[in-house]
Write an enzyme that holds these catalytic residues in place. Structure first.
Site, short mmCIF file in Angstrom:
data_model
loop_
_atom_site.label_atom_id
_atom_site.label_comp_id
_atom_site.label_asym_id
_atom_site.label_seq_id
_atom_site.Cartn_x
_atom_site.Cartn_y
_atom_site.Cartn_z
N SER A 141 10.24 20.46 -60.35
CA SER A 141 9.51 21.58 -61.12
C SER A 141 8.66 22.79 -60.26
CB SER A 141 7.90 20.75 -61.64
OG SER A 141 7.23 21.68 -62.03
N TYR A 154 1.06 15.21 -59.35
CA TYR A 154 2.54 15.42 -59.93
C TYR A 154 3.22 16.66 -59.07
CZ TYR A 154 5.50 17.65 -63.31
OH TYR A 154 6.77 18.49 -64.20
N SER A 157 4.51 14.89 -55.90
CA SER A 157 5.88 13.98 -56.30
C SER A 157 6.88 15.04 -56.49
CB SER A 157 5.52 13.38 -57.41
OG SER A 157 5.43 14.04 -58.76
N LYS A 158 6.94 16.30 -57.24
CA LYS A 158 7.89 16.97 -57.33
C LYS A 158 8.29 17.74 -55.87
CE LYS A 158 8.55 16.20 -61.47
NZ LYS A 158 9.93 15.76 -62.18
N1 LIG Z 1 8.46 20.07 -69.90
C1 LIG Z 1 8.09 21.11 -69.08
O1 LIG Z 1 7.48 22.38 -69.20
C2 LIG Z 1 8.82 20.89 -67.67
C3 LIG Z 1 8.36 21.67 -66.65
C4 LIG Z 1 8.96 21.37 -65.37
C5 LIG Z 1 9.74 20.44 -65.01
N2 LIG Z 1 9.69 19.34 -66.08
C6 LIG Z 1 10.31 18.24 -65.60
O2 LIG Z 1 11.43 17.92 -66.61
C7 LIG Z 1 11.41 16.53 -66.71
C8 LIG Z 1 11.40 16.16 -68.20
O3 LIG Z 1 10.15 16.56 -68.71
P1 LIG Z 1 9.94 16.38 -70.21
O4 LIG Z 1 9.01 17.68 -70.60
O5 LIG Z 1 11.27 16.42 -70.90
O6 LIG Z 1 8.95 14.97 -70.20
P2 LIG Z 1 8.68 14.06 -71.55
O7 LIG Z 1 7.25 13.49 -71.10
O8 LIG Z 1 8.92 14.50 -72.74
O9 LIG Z 1 9.92 12.98 -71.12
C9 LIG Z 1 9.80 11.97 -70.17
C10 LIG Z 1 10.46 10.92 -70.28
O10 LIG Z 1 10.48 9.79 -69.38
C11 LIG Z 1 10.31 8.76 -69.64
N3 LIG Z 1 9.28 8.13 -68.75
C12 LIG Z 1 8.23 8.12 -68.05
N4 LIG Z 1 7.86 7.21 -67.47
C13 LIG Z 1 8.85 6.31 -67.25
C14 LIG Z 1 8.85 5.29 -66.60
N5 LIG Z 1 7.87 4.76 -65.92
N6 LIG Z 1 10.30 4.33 -66.53
C15 LIG Z 1 11.18 5.07 -67.55
N7 LIG Z 1 11.12 6.21 -68.28
C16 LIG Z 1 9.76 6.66 -68.16
C17 LIG Z 1 9.41 8.99 -71.19
O11 LIG Z 1 9.30 7.83 -72.00
C18 LIG Z 1 10.00 10.08 -71.53
O12 LIG Z 1 11.08 9.81 -72.53
C19 LIG Z 1 10.51 15.66 -65.67
O13 LIG Z 1 10.75 15.45 -64.54
C20 LIG Z 1 9.66 17.05 -65.83
O14 LIG Z 1 8.78 16.92 -64.57
C21 LIG Z 1 9.32 19.73 -67.29
#
Ligand SMILES: NC(=O)c1ccc[n+]([C@@H]2O[C@H](COP(=O)([O-])OP(=O)(O)OC[C@H]3O[C@@H](n4cnc5c(N)ncnc54)[C@H](O)[C@@H]3O)[C@@H](O)[C@H]2O)c1
Length: 247
Positions: A141, A154, A157-158
């Protein structure tokens, strides 16, 4: 890699970025094993991606459980004989101020986002090493690269994921396995739809490309990174943030 259908293991596939990645990899002809803790939602996403159920398997797993992580890798290899692609995408985001983060919150975020990425990469990396090839993509991220007072766990971790990416890339390079990270900025996800128009406008004004990114744009980058064409890149971090961070 031979002509067998390639197998991808994607975590956090039930929604958002993981769903978009699973959908694209499936469209590219891969067999997608979709690992998520949200069982019902993951099943319905998998059924939507592949109504026949022949190349998209939902698997319920809590990635904080080291035994469950080991099991999902073993069972995938037992059942499908190979894993060609691993996408470590699942994560929990938490914007608590650094002064208020509890130890439990810290452990939960680090176990889900960083420890699971380590354990999965090690187990699958070992298999890919024996297999003589593979691709690992870790979703990091912009939070790993910027400094904000909230979400310290967060961000840590990233940032840890970026370190893992370089170390696994070095270890696995002699075996034809590439390991790269993707670092998205703000994306159009359900969470964003909940923010006020004012916050949204302010955010957009801070992005040189003048808009929020989409999960599909992240998925497109992942498709490139797992392709044969991405044969000379490993240990890299690919920024996808609309120009917020340029380096
Ligand atoms: N959405 C954003 O703006 C954004 C920005 C930068 C980085 N990211 C990264 O992209 C990735 C996806 O983000 P997103 O927005 O789609 O997230 P989200 O919260 O919509 O989806 C995350 C998924 O991970 C699953 N999950 C969470 N904890 C879990 C566990 N312990 N075991 C198994 N599954 C688990 C959840 O059930 C969910 O389906 C992440 O790594 C996030 O850090 C997202």
């Amino acid at each position: 890699m031979n002509d067998a259908v390639k197998v991808a293991l994607v975590t956090g596939s039930a929604q958002g970025v993981g769903e978009a990645i699973a959908r694209r990899l499936h469209a590219e002809g891969l067999h997608v094993v979709m690992a998520d803790a949200a069982d019902e939602r993951n099943r319905s996403t998998a059924a939507d991606i592949d109504p026949s159920g022949s190349r998209a398997d939902p698997v319920v797993v809590d990635l904080r459980d080291e035994h469950a992580v080991a099991r999902v890798v073993e069972q995938t290899i037992d059942r499908l004989g190979r894993i060609d692609v691993l996408v470590n995408n699942a994560a929990v985001a938490n914007g608590t101020s650094l002064w208020d983060v509890t130890v439990d919150e810290w452990e939960n975020v680090l176990a889900t986002n960083l420890r699971a990425t380590f354990l999965l990469s090690r187990a699958v990396g070992e298999h890919m090493r024996e297999q003589g090839g593979g691709r690992i993509v870790n979703i990091s991220s912009l939070a790993a690269q910027a400094a904000r007072p909230s979400g310290v766990h967060y961000a840590a971790s990233k940032a840890g994921i970026l370190a893992l990416t370089r170390i696994f890339a070095t270890e696995l390079a002699p075996h034809g396995v590439t390991v790269n990270a993707v670092a998205p900025g703000t994306l159009e996800t359900p969470m964003m739809q909940a923010v006020s128009a004012e916050v949204r406008d302010r955010l957009i004004a801070s992005i040189p490309l003048g808009r929020i990114g989409s999960p599909e744009e992240v998925a497109a980058l992942v498709v490139f990174l797992i392709s044969e064409e991405a044969s000379f890149t490993t240990g890299a971090t690919y920024d996808i943030n609309g120009g917020v961070l340029m380096r």
